[in-house]
Design a protein around this motif. Structure first.
Motif, PDB file in Angstrom:
ATOM      1  N   ASP A 169     -51.726  59.426  37.767  1.00 23.82           N
ATOM      2  CA  ASP A 169     -50.687  59.125  36.778  1.00 23.82           C
ATOM      3  C   ASP A 169     -50.991  59.797  35.441  1.00 23.82           C
ATOM      4  O   ASP A 169     -50.090  60.348  34.795  1.00 23.82           O
ATOM      5  N   ALA A 170     -52.263  59.759  35.031  1.00 28.12           N
ATOM      6  CA  ALA A 170     -52.649  60.397  33.773  1.00 28.12           C
ATOM      7  C   ALA A 170     -52.503  61.913  33.876  1.00 28.12           C
ATOM      8  O   ALA A 170     -52.097  62.577  32.905  1.00 28.12           O
ATOM      9  N   ALA A 171     -52.841  62.486  35.041  1.00 26.13           N
ATOM     10  CA  ALA A 171     -52.710  63.930  35.226  1.00 26.13           C
ATOM     11  C   ALA A 171     -51.249  64.356  35.136  1.00 26.13           C
ATOM     12  O   ALA A 171     -50.919  65.372  34.510  1.00 26.13           O
ATOM     13  N   ILE A 172     -50.369  63.579  35.757  1.00 28.13           N
ATOM     14  CA  ILE A 172     -48.940  63.904  35.704  1.00 28.13           C
ATOM     15  C   ILE A 172     -48.422  63.794  34.273  1.00 28.13           C
ATOM     16  O   ILE A 172     -47.685  64.669  33.788  1.00 28.13           O
ATOM     17  N   ALA A 173     -48.808  62.745  33.581  1.00 27.78           N
ATOM     18  CA  ALA A 173     -48.361  62.562  32.197  1.00 27.78           C
ATOM     19  C   ALA A 173     -48.842  63.698  31.311  1.00 27.78           C
ATOM     20  O   ALA A 173     -48.088  64.231  30.476  1.00 27.78           O
ATOM     21  N   GLU A 174     -50.106  64.099  31.490  1.00 32.76           N
ATOM     22  CA  GLU A 174     -50.640  65.177  30.659  1.00 32.76           C
ATOM     23  C   GLU A 174     -50.008  66.518  31.008  1.00 32.76           C
ATOM     24  O   GLU A 174     -49.758  67.344  30.128  1.00 32.76           O
ATOM     25  N   LEU A 175     -49.717  66.745  32.283  1.00 29.33           N
ATOM     26  CA  LEU A 175     -49.043  67.992  32.657  1.00 29.33           C
ATOM     27  C   LEU A 175     -47.650  68.043  32.049  1.00 29.33           C
ATOM     28  O   LEU A 175     -47.238  69.085  31.521  1.00 29.33           O
ATOM     29  N   ARG A 176     -46.930  66.939  32.098  1.00 31.97           N
ATOM     30  CA  ARG A 176     -45.590  66.917  31.502  1.00 31.97           C
ATOM     31  C   ARG A 176     -45.663  67.197  30.011  1.00 31.97           C
ATOM     32  O   ARG A 176     -44.822  67.922  29.454  1.00 31.97           O
ATOM     33  N   ARG A 177     -46.649  66.611  29.341  1.00 28.67           N
ATOM     34  CA  ARG A 177     -46.814  66.861  27.904  1.00 28.67           C
ATOM     35  C   ARG A 177     -47.185  68.310  27.640  1.00 28.67           C
ATOM     36  O   ARG A 177     -46.646  68.961  26.728  1.00 28.67           O
ATOM     37  N   ALA A 178     -48.115  68.845  28.443  1.00 29.14           N
ATOM     38  CA  ALA A 178     -48.598  70.208  28.223  1.00 29.14           C
ATOM     39  C   ALA A 178     -47.487  71.229  28.418  1.00 29.14           C
ATOM     40  O   ALA A 178     -47.379  72.200  27.657  1.00 29.14           O
ATOM     41  N   VAL A 179     -46.664  71.019  29.436  1.00 29.05           N
ATOM     42  CA  VAL A 179     -45.571  71.957  29.696  1.00 29.05           C
ATOM     43  C   VAL A 179     -44.396  71.713  28.763  1.00 29.05           C
ATOM     44  O   VAL A 179     -43.876  72.636  28.123  1.00 29.05           O
ATOM     45  N   GLY A 180     -43.971  70.441  28.659  1.00 29.10           N
ATOM     46  CA  GLY A 180     -42.769  70.126  27.898  1.00 29.10           C
ATOM     47  C   GLY A 180     -42.931  70.199  26.398  1.00 29.10           C
ATOM     48  O   GLY A 180     -42.014  70.649  25.688  1.00 29.10           O
ATOM     49  N   GLU A 181     -44.100  69.759  25.878  1.00 25.09           N
ATOM     50  CA  GLU A 181     -44.307  69.741  24.430  1.00 25.09           C
ATOM     51  C   GLU A 181     -45.135  70.917  23.920  1.00 25.09           C
ATOM     52  O   GLU A 181     -44.881  71.418  22.818  1.00 25.09           O
ATOM     53  N   LEU A 182     -46.123  71.337  24.708  1.00 27.00           N
ATOM     54  CA  LEU A 182     -47.032  72.388  24.239  1.00 27.00           C
ATOM     55  C   LEU A 182     -46.650  73.770  24.737  1.00 27.00           C
ATOM     56  O   LEU A 182     -47.205  74.764  24.270  1.00 27.00           O
ATOM     57  N   GLY A 183     -45.735  73.850  25.686  1.00 19.78           N
ATOM     58  CA  GLY A 183     -45.266  75.144  26.172  1.00 19.78           C
ATOM     59  C   GLY A 183     -46.224  75.853  27.112  1.00 19.78           C
ATOM     60  O   GLY A 183     -46.169  77.080  27.237  1.00 19.78           O
ATOM     61  N   MET A 184     -47.088  75.112  27.788  1.00 19.99           N
ATOM     62  CA  MET A 184     -48.027  75.746  28.713  1.00 19.99           C
ATOM     63  C   MET A 184     -47.310  76.219  29.970  1.00 19.99           C
ATOM     64  O   MET A 184     -46.299  75.651  30.383  1.00 19.99           O
ATOM     65  N   ARG A 185     -47.869  77.256  30.579  1.00 20.71           N
ATOM     66  CA  ARG A 185     -47.198  77.942  31.671  1.00 20.71           C
ATOM     67  C   ARG A 185     -47.656  77.521  33.059  1.00 20.71           C
ATOM     68  O   ARG A 185     -47.060  77.959  34.057  1.00 20.71           O
ATOM     69  N   ALA A 186     -48.725  76.723  33.169  1.00 22.65           N
ATOM     70  CA  ALA A 186     -49.280  76.439  34.484  1.00 22.65           C
ATOM     71  C   ALA A 186     -50.140  75.186  34.446  1.00 22.65           C
ATOM     72  O   ALA A 186     -50.574  74.737  33.377  1.00 22.65           O
ATOM     73  N   ALA A 187     -50.397  74.621  35.631  1.00 21.75           N
ATOM     74  CA  ALA A 187     -51.400  73.579  35.821  1.00 21.75           C
ATOM     75  C   ALA A 187     -52.663  74.235  36.353  1.00 21.75           C
ATOM     76  O   ALA A 187     -52.593  75.218  37.095  1.00 21.75           O
ATOM     77  N   TYR A 188     -53.828  73.672  36.007  1.00 19.97           N
ATOM     78  CA  TYR A 188     -55.089  74.319  36.385  1.00 19.97           C
ATOM     79  C   TYR A 188     -56.114  73.257  36.743  1.00 19.97           C
ATOM     80  O   TYR A 188     -56.469  72.424  35.900  1.00 19.97           O
ATOM     81  N   ILE A 189     -56.567  73.247  38.006  1.00 21.27           N
ATOM     82  CA  ILE A 189     -57.521  72.233  38.453  1.00 21.27           C
ATOM     83  C   ILE A 189     -58.608  72.873  39.310  1.00 21.27           C
ATOM     84  O   ILE A 189     -58.494  74.025  39.732  1.00 21.27           O
ATOM     85  N   GLY A 190     -59.661  72.089  39.591  1.00 21.97           N
ATOM     86  CA  GLY A 190     -60.727  72.554  40.452  1.00 21.97           C
ATOM     87  C   GLY A 190     -60.354  72.445  41.918  1.00 21.97           C
ATOM     88  O   GLY A 190     -59.412  71.743  42.293  1.00 21.97           O
ATOM     89  N   THR A 191     -61.102  73.139  42.772  1.00 22.66           N
ATOM     90  CA  THR A 191     -60.871  73.054  44.208  1.00 22.66           C
ATOM     91  C   THR A 191     -61.419  71.758  44.794  1.00 22.66           C
ATOM     92  O   THR A 191     -61.103  71.411  45.933  1.00 22.66           O
ATOM     93  N   ASP A 192     -62.250  71.041  44.033  1.00 25.80           N
ATOM     94  CA  ASP A 192     -62.934  69.859  44.545  1.00 25.80           C
ATOM     95  C   ASP A 192     -62.766  68.713  43.558  1.00 25.80           C
ATOM     96  O   ASP A 192     -62.779  68.915  42.344  1.00 25.80           O
ATOM     97  N   GLY A 193     -62.599  67.503  44.083  1.00 20.88           N
ATOM     98  CA  GLY A 193     -62.461  66.324  43.225  1.00 20.88           C
ATOM     99  C   GLY A 193     -62.691  65.068  44.041  1.00 20.88           C
ATOM    100  O   GLY A 193     -63.099  65.123  45.200  1.00 20.88           O
ATOM    101  N   ILE A 194     -62.414  63.923  43.433  1.00 22.92           N
ATOM    102  CA  ILE A 194     -62.683  62.667  44.137  1.00 22.92           C
ATOM    103  C   ILE A 194     -61.697  62.452  45.276  1.00 22.92           C
ATOM    104  O   ILE A 194     -61.955  61.661  46.185  1.00 22.92           O
ATOM    105  N   ARG A 195     -60.570  63.143  45.253  1.00 25.83           N
ATOM    106  CA  ARG A 195     -59.614  63.111  46.356  1.00 25.83           C
ATOM    107  C   ARG A 195     -59.551  64.499  46.986  1.00 25.83           C
ATOM    108  O   ARG A 195     -59.644  65.504  46.302  1.00 25.83           O
ATOM    109  N   GLY A 196     -59.318  64.547  48.290  1.00 24.12           N
ATOM    110  CA  GLY A 196     -59.051  65.827  48.917  1.00 24.12           C
ATOM    111  C   GLY A 196     -57.698  66.355  48.472  1.00 24.12           C
ATOM    112  O   GLY A 196     -56.807  65.595  48.072  1.00 24.12           O
ATOM    113  N   LEU A 197     -57.521  67.654  48.549  1.00 25.26           N
ATOM    114  CA  LEU A 197     -56.248  68.254  48.157  1.00 25.26           C
ATOM    115  C   LEU A 197     -55.100  67.784  49.042  1.00 25.26           C
ATOM    116  O   LEU A 197     -53.936  67.883  48.647  1.00 25.26           O
TER     117      LEU A 197
END
Length: 330
Positions: A128-156
């Motif tokens: 939920d926090a990742a989605i909220a931050e992506l929406r802010r980054a794209v909608g308010e900050l004008g960022m062009r992409a999402a960027y994450i690691g290949t590995d995390g606590i959940r599988g892709l």
């Protein structure tokens, strides 16, 4: 010059930002000199020695632009340093870091809109926090992409990731995947990976290959047919292991039905975008044989140990800049 008329577009360039130091609580990041003058970059209990970020293009945008000019690079997408994905630390600290990182990176690229763009850092341990931050980054900050690691606590392919993928496609931005050295803030790799920097040279290749196999076998691309994913370093060893992985998709009982049709496995991997930063024309040739040239893009790991000194057009004659513009919706 802008992304619209750039002849050379580099989509693989990491930034280190002074404004983010200390924003992940006890995990840092922190940059200081050891007693003997060796620079230390600390992330939690991990310490990178000998990389001088301050006074380099990683942290000084004027030095970056000058180095881009010398290298023949017209436009560059900046992304988080893989050492600071923070996908395994407590969500509050990761969210704090990502918000500050995205604010600082957006301010930096705004000073050079014709030369630089930005991809968002995201706290993937809290969807939920990742989605909220992506929406802010794209909608308010004008960022062009999402960027994450290949590995995390959940599988892709974890079902909880589907809401994130839906948000990425709804915002109409690409998702970039890039490895990090194992053990920084998550599980450690084999002891063998700690020798000869194999965690970077071999471990990254392994992570990229596993990521692509997981996306295909786990049905992620099937469930999200408009999701655009770009992966680093030619997708690891995916072109070399293609036949074996495809055979498993046809023969193993656990393989999903949608992969059993002729051409289905290839069609999914041909939807991926591939950064061709691989140091080997023969590897690129094999990748082209597997996926064609329409989703290949140029990347450098700019200013890193493995970056080329100057842009060199690959012999495969892929339309790299045009591909990057399509990927970034430019």
């Amino acid at each position: 010059m802008s992304i619209h008329d750039a002849k050379v577009i580099d989509i693989h360039a990491h930034a280190v930002l002074e404004e983010t130091f200390g924003t992940a609580g006890a995990y840092g990041p922190e940059l200081y000199d050891d007693a003997d003058g060796t620079p230390i970059f600390r992330i939690g209990g991990y310490r990178l020695r000998g990389v001088r970020y301050r006074g380099s293009p990683f942290m000084d945008p004027d030095l970056r632009i000058a180095a881009m000019d010398r290298s023949g690079i017209d436009w560059q997408l900046l992304s988080p340093n893989p050492l600071t994905y923070f996908h395994y630390i407590p969500a509050a600290e990761a969210t704090s870091f990502c918000r500050r990182h995205n604010d600082a990176l957006a301010a930096l690229v705004a000073r050079y809109p014709d030369r630089l763009g930005a991809a968002a850092a995201l706290p993937m341990q809290d969807i939920d926090a990742a989605i909220a931050e992506l929406r802010r980054a794209v909608g308010e900050l004008g960022m062009r992409a999402a960027y994450i690691g290949t590995d995390g606590i959940r599988g892709l392919d974890d079902p909880e990731m589907d809401a994130f993928y839906e948000a990425v496609t709804a915002l109409d931005v690409p998702l970039f995947l890039h490895p990090a050295p194992a053990g920084i803030d998550g599980p450690k790799a084999s002891a063998a990976m700690s020798r000869y920097e194999l965690d970077i040279t071999t471990g990254f290749t392994m992570q990229e290959t596993l990521a692509l196999a997981t996306l295909v076998y786990g049905g992620v691309l099937h469930r999200h047919p408009t999701l655009d994913i770009c992966i680093s370093h030619g997708g690891g060893a995916i072109a070399l292991l293609w036949g074996r992985l495809e055979h498993a998709a046809h023969k193993r009982r656990w393989a999903p039905d949608h992969l059993k049709a002729d051409g289905a496995f290839a069609a999914e991997l041909q939807r991926i975008w591939y950064d061709i930063h691989v140091h080997d024309d023969r590897a690129v040739d094999l990748l082209v044989e597997r996926v064609g040239t329409e989703r290949l893009v140029y990347g450098t790991n700019f200013s890193g140990w493995d970056a080329p000194e100057r842009f060199e057009s690959p012999r495969c004659d892929a339309p790299l800049a045009d591909n990057a513009r399509r990927l970034l919706r430019a």
